[in-house]
Design an enzyme around this catalytic site. Sequence first.
Site, PDB file in Angstrom:
ATOM      1  N   GLU A  14      -6.340  19.070  26.805  1.00  0.00           N
ATOM      2  CA  GLU A  14      -6.306  17.521  27.033  1.00  0.00           C
ATOM      3  C   GLU A  14      -5.648  17.412  28.283  1.00  0.00           C
ATOM      4  O   GLU A  14      -5.697  15.882  28.836  1.00  0.00           O
ATOM      5  CB  GLU A  14      -5.995  16.598  26.056  1.00  0.00           C
ATOM      6  CG  GLU A  14      -6.960  16.606  24.874  1.00  0.00           C
ATOM      7  CD  GLU A  14      -6.738  15.571  23.843  1.00  0.00           C
ATOM      8  OE1 GLU A  14      -7.686  15.332  22.945  1.00  0.00           O
ATOM      9  OE2 GLU A  14      -5.648  15.131  23.925  1.00  0.00           O
ATOM     10  N   HIS A  69       3.264  17.008  25.646  1.00  0.00           N
ATOM     11  CA  HIS A  69       2.644  17.180  24.085  1.00  0.00           C
ATOM     12  C   HIS A  69       2.904  18.760  23.810  1.00  0.00           C
ATOM     13  O   HIS A  69       3.575  19.057  22.740  1.00  0.00           O
ATOM     14  CB  HIS A  69       1.170  16.775  23.972  1.00  0.00           C
ATOM     15  CG  HIS A  69       0.784  15.404  23.903  1.00  0.00           C
ATOM     16  ND1 HIS A  69       1.260  14.498  24.734  1.00  0.00           N
ATOM     17  CD2 HIS A  69       0.591  14.635  22.626  1.00  0.00           C
ATOM     18  CE1 HIS A  69       0.880  13.118  24.349  1.00  0.00           C
ATOM     19  NE2 HIS A  69       0.524  13.322  23.100  1.00  0.00           N
ATOM     20  N   SER A  81     -18.578 -22.153   2.190  1.00  0.00           N
ATOM     21  CA  SER A  81     -18.960 -21.327   1.263  1.00  0.00           C
ATOM     22  C   SER A  81     -20.417 -20.958   0.923  1.00  0.00           C
ATOM     23  O   SER A  81     -21.284 -21.903   1.350  1.00  0.00           O
ATOM     24  CB  SER A  81     -18.181 -22.143  -0.234  1.00  0.00           C
ATOM     25  OG  SER A  81     -18.466 -21.007  -1.375  1.00  0.00           O
ATOM     26  N   ASP A  87     -14.572 -17.828  -9.408  1.00  0.00           N
ATOM     27  CA  ASP A  87     -14.024 -18.733  -8.691  1.00  0.00           C
ATOM     28  C   ASP A  87     -12.495 -19.129  -9.507  1.00  0.00           C
ATOM     29  O   ASP A  87     -11.527 -19.243  -8.767  1.00  0.00           O
ATOM     30  CB  ASP A  87     -14.646 -20.074  -8.371  1.00  0.00           C
ATOM     31  CG  ASP A  87     -15.240 -20.199  -7.337  1.00  0.00           C
ATOM     32  OD1 ASP A  87     -15.519 -19.413  -6.516  1.00  0.00           O
ATOM     33  OD2 ASP A  87     -16.189 -21.070  -7.161  1.00  0.00           O
ATOM     34  N   GLN A 110      -3.564 -26.813  13.107  1.00  0.00           N
ATOM     35  CA  GLN A 110      -1.983 -26.623  13.065  1.00  0.00           C
ATOM     36  C   GLN A 110      -1.489 -26.091  12.259  1.00  0.00           C
ATOM     37  O   GLN A 110      -0.183 -25.393  12.568  1.00  0.00           O
ATOM     38  CB  GLN A 110      -1.392 -28.259  13.223  1.00  0.00           C
ATOM     39  CG  GLN A 110      -1.561 -29.005  12.007  1.00  0.00           C
ATOM     40  CD  GLN A 110      -3.014 -29.869  12.058  1.00  0.00           C
ATOM     41  OE1 GLN A 110      -3.878 -29.379  12.469  1.00  0.00           O
ATOM     42  NE2 GLN A 110      -2.905 -30.920  11.046  1.00  0.00           N
ATOM     43  N   GLN A 169     -21.780 -24.341  -5.990  1.00  0.00           N
ATOM     44  CA  GLN A 169     -21.606 -23.908  -4.367  1.00  0.00           C
ATOM     45  C   GLN A 169     -21.864 -25.107  -3.534  1.00  0.00           C
ATOM     46  O   GLN A 169     -21.088 -25.302  -2.472  1.00  0.00           O
ATOM     47  CB  GLN A 169     -22.355 -22.544  -4.013  1.00  0.00           C
ATOM     48  CG  GLN A 169     -21.684 -21.208  -4.732  1.00  0.00           C
ATOM     49  CD  GLN A 169     -20.061 -21.333  -4.441  1.00  0.00           C
ATOM     50  OE1 GLN A 169     -19.791 -21.124  -3.128  1.00  0.00           O
ATOM     51  NE2 GLN A 169     -19.244 -21.455  -5.443  1.00  0.00           N
ATOM     52  N   GLU A 175     -21.960 -14.371   0.527  1.00  0.00           N
ATOM     53  CA  GLU A 175     -20.452 -14.197  -0.066  1.00  0.00           C
ATOM     54  C   GLU A 175     -20.559 -13.836  -1.403  1.00  0.00           C
ATOM     55  O   GLU A 175     -19.957 -12.795  -2.109  1.00  0.00           O
ATOM     56  CB  GLU A 175     -19.628 -15.665   0.469  1.00  0.00           C
ATOM     57  CG  GLU A 175     -18.432 -15.657  -0.308  1.00  0.00           C
ATOM     58  CD  GLU A 175     -17.851 -17.139  -0.219  1.00  0.00           C
ATOM     59  OE1 GLU A 175     -16.857 -17.305  -0.410  1.00  0.00           O
ATOM     60  OE2 GLU A 175     -19.015 -18.220   0.009  1.00  0.00           O
ATOM     61  N   HIS A 176     -21.066 -15.009  -2.054  1.00  0.00           N
ATOM     62  CA  HIS A 176     -21.426 -14.685  -3.835  1.00  0.00           C
ATOM     63  C   HIS A 176     -22.773 -14.357  -3.902  1.00  0.00           C
ATOM     64  O   HIS A 176     -23.758 -14.867  -3.570  1.00  0.00           O
ATOM     65  CB  HIS A 176     -21.195 -15.862  -4.384  1.00  0.00           C
ATOM     66  CG  HIS A 176     -19.773 -16.406  -4.299  1.00  0.00           C
ATOM     67  ND1 HIS A 176     -19.676 -17.622  -3.260  1.00  0.00           N
ATOM     68  CD2 HIS A 176     -18.662 -16.272  -4.585  1.00  0.00           C
ATOM     69  CE1 HIS A 176     -18.269 -17.939  -3.295  1.00  0.00           C
ATOM     70  NE2 HIS A 176     -17.494 -17.040  -4.043  1.00  0.00           N
ATOM     71  N   HIS A 206     -19.202 -27.633  -2.829  1.00  0.00           N
ATOM     72  CA  HIS A 206     -17.922 -27.275  -1.972  1.00  0.00           C
ATOM     73  C   HIS A 206     -17.959 -28.376  -0.830  1.00  0.00           C
ATOM     74  O   HIS A 206     -16.970 -28.635  -0.235  1.00  0.00           O
ATOM     75  CB  HIS A 206     -17.961 -25.948  -1.533  1.00  0.00           C
ATOM     76  CG  HIS A 206     -17.102 -25.200  -2.628  1.00  0.00           C
ATOM     77  ND1 HIS A 206     -15.974 -25.137  -2.924  1.00  0.00           N
ATOM     78  CD2 HIS A 206     -17.624 -24.017  -3.440  1.00  0.00           C
ATOM     79  CE1 HIS A 206     -15.635 -24.153  -3.584  1.00  0.00           C
ATOM     80  NE2 HIS A 206     -16.576 -23.707  -4.120  1.00  0.00           N
TER      81      HIS A 206
END
Length: 428
Positions: free
Chosen positions: A410, A415, A233, A356, A186, A255, A322-323, A258
């Site tokens: 073209e 143009h 993560s 981090d 939301q 990690q 990611e890491h 998480h």
Amino acid sequence: MQLINNPSRKDWSRILKRPTKTVDDIEVTVLNVFKDVKLNGDKAIKSYTEKFDKVALDTLLVSSTEISDASNNISDELKNAIQLAKSNIEKFHTAQKTKRVFQETMEGVECWQEKRPIQKVGLYIPGGTAPLFSTVLMLAVPANIAECKEIVLCSPPNKEGKIANEILYAAQLCGVTKVIKVGGIQAVAGLTFGTESIPQVYKIFGPGNQYVTVAKQLATKYGVAIDMPAGPSELLVMADESANASYVASDLLSQAEHGSDSQVVLVTTSQKFAEEVDSEVYKQLDNLPRKAMATDAINNSKSIVVDNFQTALELIDAYGPEHFIVSTSNDDFFVENIGNAGSVFIGNYTPESAGDYASGTNHTLPTNGFSKAYSGVNLDSFQKSMTFQKISDVGIRAIGPSIELMAEAEGLQAHKNAVTLRLKDLKS
């Protein structure tokens, strides 16, 4: 952790698969929430907040009094730590500023590029099991350096209808212009469409669970940009017997805690070392407050033993972590050759925790293999590159005939005419 010894290359994709749900599992839910928020605005937002966060709110907007109270409820020691982190993040992201790029491509044809801020940005800050006030620093600091005009922060309220004191303190410290008590799908829908309380933004930043990730991807269908598809993560550690097994175990657990859907991977050239790390993981795991969650993640994680560094490198690039921590007898080999990683941490004394929180680099990074094509958040993430050009009469004479020929080839007569009319006037 599952120990896998010298896996065949044909099995790599199966072994390295993330423990995530498919988009199909959650896309219907996300679509329904988006439709409701688009149609009913704040009313829908409050309804979902009551349903998912178990709190009924009279107002979604955080007041200045709440922000002031939050600041008074934080210790001076933590404030100093947050301010130190903010200073380092500011230094590193300010250093990313670039000057105007100017080039006269031919006589009378001037081209240049300038950076301009994205005017309205939305920052999503997870609350849930851990209020990530560090993410406020990582997003709001570069947004301010880029000079974004509106910086709207959304974070889910707790059961008392409040946002964590640390999040509110970091928000006011870093120049956030509006804080909204809303999380999950939301929140992303509100930032996408705008409601009575939530401003519509041009780009949405921030990590989240898989529902938030899919919601961000859906937002792009309505003309709102996102930083990246960042989900649960993950960390990959490349280490050999020259590394400290207890350090490696602590990094893997940092990690794993998480969330249950996090994934950690150890790649090593030594089975003995892998076994030492595994033993350390379970020893340290017993002392963690978030033991149950970390255990779930560890159960989804793997130790992979390979024959040599070259094979290790190819496997790591196939995963695209990611890491990425590297602690070996030859770190330079990996640093110089790694192709796919969100952020790299080098040596025994560089824990992923530093990135981090406080070293200065950004911790909002691509997950789920997206580091193969996406960058982590940086100053450029909050800016657009705009190009400019100015052509003189000398320039249009020089470049005009080529434009006419190309346009005609073209089949775009208008143009060609745009140049021909100018050239005719210059001849008269």
